[in-house]
Design a protein around this motif. Structure first.
Motif, PDB file in Angstrom:
ATOM      1  N   VAL A 104       0.506  -1.746  -8.998  1.00  0.00           N
ATOM      2  CA  VAL A 104       1.697  -1.123  -8.425  1.00  0.00           C
ATOM      3  C   VAL A 104       2.569  -0.637  -9.579  1.00  0.00           C
ATOM      4  O   VAL A 104       3.047  -1.433 -10.389  1.00  0.00           O
ATOM      5  CB  VAL A 104       2.464  -2.127  -7.541  1.00  0.00           C
ATOM      6  CG1 VAL A 104       3.773  -1.503  -7.047  1.00  0.00           C
ATOM      7  CG2 VAL A 104       1.601  -2.566  -6.362  1.00  0.00           C
TER       8      VAL A 104
ATOM      9  N   TYR B 201      -2.203  -2.649  -5.511  1.00  0.00           N
ATOM     10  CA  TYR B 201      -2.165  -2.052  -4.180  1.00  0.00           C
ATOM     11  C   TYR B 201      -3.156  -2.748  -3.261  1.00  0.00           C
ATOM     12  O   TYR B 201      -4.166  -3.311  -3.695  1.00  0.00           O
ATOM     13  CB  TYR B 201      -2.431  -0.548  -4.254  1.00  0.00           C
ATOM     14  CG  TYR B 201      -1.280   0.204  -4.885  1.00  0.00           C
ATOM     15  CD1 TYR B 201      -0.069   0.328  -4.211  1.00  0.00           C
ATOM     16  CD2 TYR B 201      -1.392   0.753  -6.159  1.00  0.00           C
ATOM     17  CE1 TYR B 201       1.005   0.997  -4.783  1.00  0.00           C
ATOM     18  CE2 TYR B 201      -0.316   1.419  -6.746  1.00  0.00           C
ATOM     19  CZ  TYR B 201       0.875   1.537  -6.054  1.00  0.00           C
ATOM     20  OH  TYR B 201       1.941   2.184  -6.638  1.00  0.00           O
TER      21      TYR B 201
ATOM     22  N   GLU C 180       0.900  -1.156   0.000  1.00  0.00           N
ATOM     23  CA  GLU C 180       0.000   0.000   0.000  1.00  0.00           C
ATOM     24  C   GLU C 180       0.934   1.199   0.000  1.00  0.00           C
ATOM     25  O   GLU C 180       1.896   1.230  -0.749  1.00  0.00           O
ATOM     26  CB  GLU C 180      -0.939  -0.079   1.202  1.00  0.00           C
ATOM     27  CG  GLU C 180      -1.805  -1.343   1.130  1.00  0.00           C
ATOM     28  CD  GLU C 180      -2.937  -1.388   2.134  1.00  0.00           C
ATOM     29  OE1 GLU C 180      -3.638  -0.367   2.271  1.00  0.00           O
ATOM     30  OE2 GLU C 180      -3.127  -2.439   2.748  1.00  0.00           O
TER      31      GLU C 180
END
Length: 306
Positions: free
Chosen positions: A258, A222, A129
């Motif tokens: 990501v 994420y 994250e």
């Protein structure tokens, strides 16, 4: 749910050998006997992917993984899920299969797991994250549930829905987000062998704060894409709604891959902070799974489809 003592947790050596960082493992040894139908899923898996550990890298501790969480249904603070989730009861559990399938149905989680062979049980590491962890998830490929669901050819996407129980999930009594939480994947993403439905971590059933009893894990995206405490799975033709894409579309795109070159409007995605470490580290494209998943986004503008 029974609290698991640190002394009962499988040590690092059960998850890491000297040279390999295992994404989907061979045989997983367990530190304590596990007898429940859900936990039985955590005793063995098959080798499908592996990769080198980064220099000095290691799995996060069980305490780190289970006390530092985002799960707004239990509060906005990182410690709120661990502190506020005792009222939540994840057993027994049913999952609704809805939408563009041959026949919608509802199935008990234990019955679903009986249809997943021992050879298809897997574990995987890592999630990202704004911070990151290396987590030994256990579960099974989402594709196995898709096979059971028998979706129609017109189903191009899947939407996932978190259970709505404000009497047990106190954060749902507040207007932090539109409840219930929803997320979605494109069908080819859902069918990828790295996409799993997790029922445990560190060799034990998921705790409430980690998304008990069933959560999605998509390791190249994420963390907020990995929806927790899934109650319903819907097969749909068009791109479905996803909570953070609805709430802040300029900050959280539907794909949420990501990507160290596509930054959040309020911070850089070029680096991440591994929980338990002081210094930040470079963020890897697709969270290090570029070789395995980049073909899914060939010829897509990743600045637009972020």
């Amino acid at each position: 749910m029974k609290k698991i003592l640190s002394s009962e947790i499988t040590p690092y050596s059960a998850y890491i050998n000297r040279r390999k960082f295992i994404k989907l493992a061979g045989i997983l040894s367990i530190a304590m006997p596990i007898t429940s139908p859900v936990s039985a899923l955590h005793t063995q898996s098959t080798t499908k992917y592996d990769n080198q550990l980064e220099e000095g890298d290691k799995i996060n501790t069980y305490d780190e993984i289970t006390t530092y969480n985002n799960f707004y249904e239990f509060g906005m603070g990182k410690s709120d899920p661990a502190n506020n989730s005792d009222l939540f009861n994840p057993k027994p559990w049913k999952i609704k299969i809805e939408g563009l399938v041959e026949k919608p149905f509802e199935i008990n989680l234990e019955d679903l797991l009986k249809n997943i062979s021992i050879e298809d049980r897997v574990y995987r590491l890592r999630c990202v994250e704004a911070w990151s962890m290396v987590i030994p998830w256990q579960g099974f490929p989402l594709s196995k549930l898709i096979e059971i669901a028998s979706p129609l050819s017109s189903a191009k996407f899947i939407q996932f829905v978190t259970v709505f129980r404000p009497e047990e999930m106190l954060g749902q009594k507040q207007r932090l987000l539109p409840w219930p939480y929803v997320e979605g994947l494109r069908m080819d993403e859902a069918m990828h062998p790295l996409t799993i439905l997790s029922t445990g971590l560190y060799g034990h059933d998921l705790l409430n704060q980690n998304g008990a009893p069933l959560r999605l894990v998509v390791p190249w995206k994420y963390g907020f894409k990995s929806i927790k405490s899934i109650e319903a799975i819907r097969f749909v033709e068009k791109q479905p709604s996803a909570t953070w894409s609805m709430v802040a579309p300029n900050e959280y795109g539907f794909y949420s891959n990501v990507n160290n070159a596509v930054h959040h409007p309020r911070w850089s995605q070029g680096t991440e902070r591994r929980i338990g470490e002081f210094f930040r580290r470079p963020t890897l494209m697709f969270n290090g799974y570029e070789e395995e998943v980049s073909y899914l986004y060939k010829n897509m503008d990743l600045q637009k489809f972020y």
